[in-house]
Enzyme design. Sequence first.
Site, PDB file in Angstrom:
ATOM      1  N   LYS A 191       8.968 -29.167  42.957  1.00 26.09           N
ATOM      2  CA  LYS A 191       9.278 -27.771  42.643  1.00 26.09           C
ATOM      3  C   LYS A 191       7.988 -26.953  42.737  1.00 26.09           C
ATOM      4  O   LYS A 191       7.134 -27.024  41.862  1.00 26.09           O
ATOM      5  CB  LYS A 191       9.887 -27.600  41.259  1.00 26.09           C
ATOM      6  CG  LYS A 191      10.561 -26.219  41.195  1.00 26.09           C
ATOM      7  CD  LYS A 191      10.602 -25.559  39.870  1.00 26.09           C
ATOM      8  CE  LYS A 191       9.364 -24.906  39.368  1.00 26.09           C
ATOM      9  NZ  LYS A 191       8.889 -23.722  40.096  1.00 26.09           N
ATOM     10  N   GLU A 267      -1.984 -32.213  34.337  1.00 23.93           N
ATOM     11  CA  GLU A 267      -3.264 -31.612  34.775  1.00 23.93           C
ATOM     12  C   GLU A 267      -3.189 -30.156  34.350  1.00 23.93           C
ATOM     13  O   GLU A 267      -2.457 -29.387  34.953  1.00 23.93           O
ATOM     14  CB  GLU A 267      -3.396 -31.658  36.290  1.00 23.93           C
ATOM     15  CG  GLU A 267      -3.143 -33.003  36.941  1.00 23.93           C
ATOM     16  CD  GLU A 267      -4.301 -33.943  36.788  1.00 23.93           C
ATOM     17  OE1 GLU A 267      -5.391 -33.493  36.399  1.00 23.93           O
ATOM     18  OE2 GLU A 267      -4.101 -35.133  37.043  1.00 23.93           O
ATOM     19  N   CYS A 302      -8.460 -23.970  38.023  1.00 23.93           N
ATOM     20  CA  CYS A 302      -8.320 -24.601  36.702  1.00 23.93           C
ATOM     21  C   CYS A 302      -9.690 -24.951  36.119  1.00 23.93           C
ATOM     22  O   CYS A 302      -9.913 -24.809  34.933  1.00 23.93           O
ATOM     23  CB  CYS A 302      -7.443 -25.831  36.815  1.00 23.93           C
ATOM     24  SG  CYS A 302      -7.913 -26.890  38.168  1.00 23.93           S
ATOM     25  N   GLU A 401      -8.245 -19.369  28.324  1.00 21.78           N
ATOM     26  CA  GLU A 401      -8.316 -19.364  29.782  1.00 21.78           C
ATOM     27  C   GLU A 401      -7.827 -18.008  30.290  1.00 21.78           C
ATOM     28  O   GLU A 401      -6.704 -17.602  30.008  1.00 21.78           O
ATOM     29  CB  GLU A 401      -7.424 -20.481  30.344  1.00 21.78           C
ATOM     30  CG  GLU A 401      -7.508 -20.605  31.844  1.00 21.78           C
ATOM     31  CD  GLU A 401      -6.613 -21.707  32.393  1.00 21.78           C
ATOM     32  OE1 GLU A 401      -5.462 -21.813  31.944  1.00 21.78           O
ATOM     33  OE2 GLU A 401      -7.069 -22.456  33.277  1.00 21.78           O
TER      34      GLU A 401
HETATM   35  P1  NAD Z   1       2.582 -22.519  34.739  1.00 22.03           P
HETATM   36  O1  NAD Z   1       2.463 -23.598  33.743  1.00 22.03           O
HETATM   37  O2  NAD Z   1       3.120 -21.206  34.295  1.00 22.03           O
HETATM   38  O3  NAD Z   1       3.539 -22.983  35.933  1.00 22.03           O
HETATM   39  C1  NAD Z   1       3.339 -24.207  36.611  1.00 22.03           C
HETATM   40  C2  NAD Z   1       4.664 -24.703  37.145  1.00 22.03           C
HETATM   41  O4  NAD Z   1       5.542 -24.944  36.041  1.00 22.03           O
HETATM   42  C3  NAD Z   1       5.382 -23.697  38.047  1.00 22.03           C
HETATM   43  O5  NAD Z   1       6.009 -24.404  39.093  1.00 22.03           O
HETATM   44  C4  NAD Z   1       6.412 -23.076  37.125  1.00 22.03           C
HETATM   45  O6  NAD Z   1       7.563 -22.583  37.770  1.00 22.03           O
HETATM   46  C5  NAD Z   1       6.764 -24.259  36.235  1.00 22.03           C
HETATM   47  N1  NAD Z   1       7.285 -23.837  34.929  1.00 22.03           N
HETATM   48  C6  NAD Z   1       6.974 -22.707  34.233  1.00 22.03           C
HETATM   49  N2  NAD Z   1       7.673 -22.665  33.078  1.00 22.03           N
HETATM   50  C7  NAD Z   1       8.428 -23.788  33.034  1.00 22.03           C
HETATM   51  C8  NAD Z   1       9.361 -24.322  32.099  1.00 22.03           C
HETATM   52  N3  NAD Z   1       9.658 -23.668  30.976  1.00 22.03           N
HETATM   53  N4  NAD Z   1       9.950 -25.497  32.360  1.00 22.03           N
HETATM   54  C9  NAD Z   1       9.647 -26.163  33.516  1.00 22.03           C
HETATM   55  N5  NAD Z   1       8.803 -25.710  34.444  1.00 22.03           N
HETATM   56  C10 NAD Z   1       8.189 -24.537  34.210  1.00 22.03           C
HETATM   57  O7  NAD Z   1       1.150 -22.378  35.413  1.00 22.03           O
HETATM   58  P2  NAD Z   1       0.690 -21.371  36.555  1.00 22.03           P
HETATM   59  O8  NAD Z   1       0.535 -20.020  35.976  1.00 22.03           O
HETATM   60  O9  NAD Z   1       1.563 -21.528  37.773  1.00 22.03           O
HETATM   61  O10 NAD Z   1      -0.731 -21.995  36.964  1.00 22.03           O
HETATM   62  C11 NAD Z   1      -1.878 -21.734  36.278  1.00 22.03           C
HETATM   63  C12 NAD Z   1      -2.222 -22.867  35.338  1.00 22.03           C
HETATM   64  O11 NAD Z   1      -2.329 -24.092  36.039  1.00 22.03           O
HETATM   65  C13 NAD Z   1      -3.580 -22.642  34.707  1.00 22.03           C
HETATM   66  O12 NAD Z   1      -3.525 -22.961  33.341  1.00 22.03           O
HETATM   67  C14 NAD Z   1      -4.461 -23.620  35.459  1.00 22.03           C
HETATM   68  O13 NAD Z   1      -5.625 -23.995  34.756  1.00 22.03           O
HETATM   69  C15 NAD Z   1      -3.538 -24.762  35.684  1.00 22.03           C
HETATM   70  N6  NAD Z   1      -4.021 -25.637  36.756  1.00 22.03           N
HETATM   71  C16 NAD Z   1      -4.526 -26.886  36.442  1.00 22.03           C
HETATM   72  C17 NAD Z   1      -5.033 -27.729  37.454  1.00 22.03           C
HETATM   73  C18 NAD Z   1      -5.609 -29.088  37.134  1.00 22.03           C
HETATM   74  O14 NAD Z   1      -5.745 -29.902  38.043  1.00 22.03           O
HETATM   75  N7  NAD Z   1      -5.945 -29.390  35.888  1.00 22.03           N
HETATM   76  C19 NAD Z   1      -5.001 -27.301  38.787  1.00 22.03           C
HETATM   77  C20 NAD Z   1      -4.483 -26.040  39.068  1.00 22.03           C
HETATM   78  C21 NAD Z   1      -3.984 -25.222  38.045  1.00 22.03           C
END
Ligand code: NAD
Length: 498
Positions: A191, A267, A302, A401
């Site tokens: 997804k 992650e 991230c 963050e």
């Molecule tokens: P997010 O958590 O909002 O979304 C990530 C994914 O989860 C998306 O596909 C989203 O549709 C899905 N999602 C959102 N709400 C959900 C729910 N209630 N149930 C199931 N799935 C759901 O994160 P974002 O805004 O897309 O990305 C930014 C975040 O990702 C930052 O915190 C960043 O640090 C982190 N990140 C971490 C790494 C790592 O390797 N540690 C790498 C890249 C990004």
Amino acid sequence: MMRTDGLPAGDPLAGVSVRTGAFIDGAFVAAADERTFADTSPRDGRVIAEVARGSGEDIDRAVRAARRCFEQGAWALADPAQRRLVLLRLADLMTEHSEELARLESVDVGHPISDARTVDVVNAIRCFRFYAEAIDKRYGEIAPTGPDDLALVGREPLGVVGAVVPWNYPLIVTSWKLAPALAAGNSVVLKPAEQSPLSALRLAELASEAGLPDGVLNVVPGFGEEAGEPLGRHPDVDKIAFTGSVAVGRRFMRYAGESNGKAVSLELGGKSPQIVLADAADLEAAAQAIGWGIFYNAGQTCHAGSRLIVAREVREELVERITAFAGAMAPADPFDPATQLGSLVSAEHLRNVMDHIDRARRDGARVLYGGQPAEPVAGGAYLGPTLVEADDPALAIVQDEVFGPVLAIQTADDADHALALANSTRYGLAAGLWTSDLTTAGRMARRLRAGTVWVNSFDRSSMATPFGGMKESGHGRDRSLHALDAYTQLKTTWIHLA
Ligand code: NAD
């Protein structure tokens, strides 16, 4: 389909096409309820595609296809050398279509096109090659037993893996999940983030062309609550590989606990410190690495080095140098090959980042540079490099963050103080340290609670090094041979020889 009809020749998407249904069991299909959502480019606010809006029924269809194909064994039981060939063919096809993938990525999320070409696509291809080449070179074990027994310990794929990814590096993070999961023989339901579905859909099409059997890789675009949650709660999914925010990562643990107890790897976010001690050998090199470390991809990384912790003795000179670096990095059209800083991912995210900056001002922090949105392309979501002096470690701008090009600056009295400040957030993804003393470097690197510590550098890496966090930054590790362990399980076969 993507809207590319009638685009002028100079448009980034002219000549690019991607199918925007859900990719299930080897075919593009409409969502079961035929709904779509608008995919908007943050470059100029334009709607670039209508994309299938997946929900529980689509996830269920995808999981059933993935399970059927896993049980049939066309991929899971294939000779690893065969899986290697298919994934290498995929890497070749990605290379052939790299300009198209780069444009999709750049337009979907606002990455500068030159980074999309030389970083995103290149690293995604490298990742598929790495796991393809690794998978037919891994051996199992023979356990020590008495003479009448032979105990074999091997690794098997998990089954159906659900991968849920964010928008900040769609192609790279997707590849970090897909390449080891597929190489190991799993079936996958991916997804992508609702902000960035396009490169994943094109990748699925290329994988099919490369010879991946139908049902091995399924992509269901859609929103978190509508498609992500049903995947997290599905009783026939064996593992969720998640990258995203801390809050959503925790939800996936709950979904697993309340469904079938599936494995979950997380992650998550970060607030990575970049420490500069008084004996740092080259302040200009440090300033440039620190600037890149926070401003690259508009800070939407991230492990972005979003906190500078600098020794009092060198603070003024270093901040001056970083300010000069920031001044040369104004946001500009992502599609201009000279652009180093593109747009944020959306107007909504720009508002979030501005809220963080406004709160910092209200909390008494001082904006030293930047802090105002820009509009190099009308309708886009842009913010230039921003420096905020925030010596109080309790301030939200130091603890939270921001996920934008915003550097919070703190002053340290000595190495111990710097270390205490560095470890004082709930995150533990990465850290940078600048010193010319090897003993200090070694001692501090040991005590920094972070999955990666860079000494006299920031953000250097390769496929050979694991990447992931400590503390609330999660517990998974992407990249390296270790990642294969996260997509396989141990199997003991005990043969009695008497
Ligand atoms: P997010 O958590 O909002 O979304 C990530 C994914 O989860 C998306 O596909 C989203 O549709 C899905 N999602 C959102 N709400 C959900 C729910 N209630 N149930 C199931 N799935 C759901 O994160 P974002 O805004 O897309 O990305 C930014 C975040 O990702 C930052 O915190 C960043 O640090 C982190 N990140 C971490 C790494 C790592 O390797 N540690 C790498 C890249 C990004």
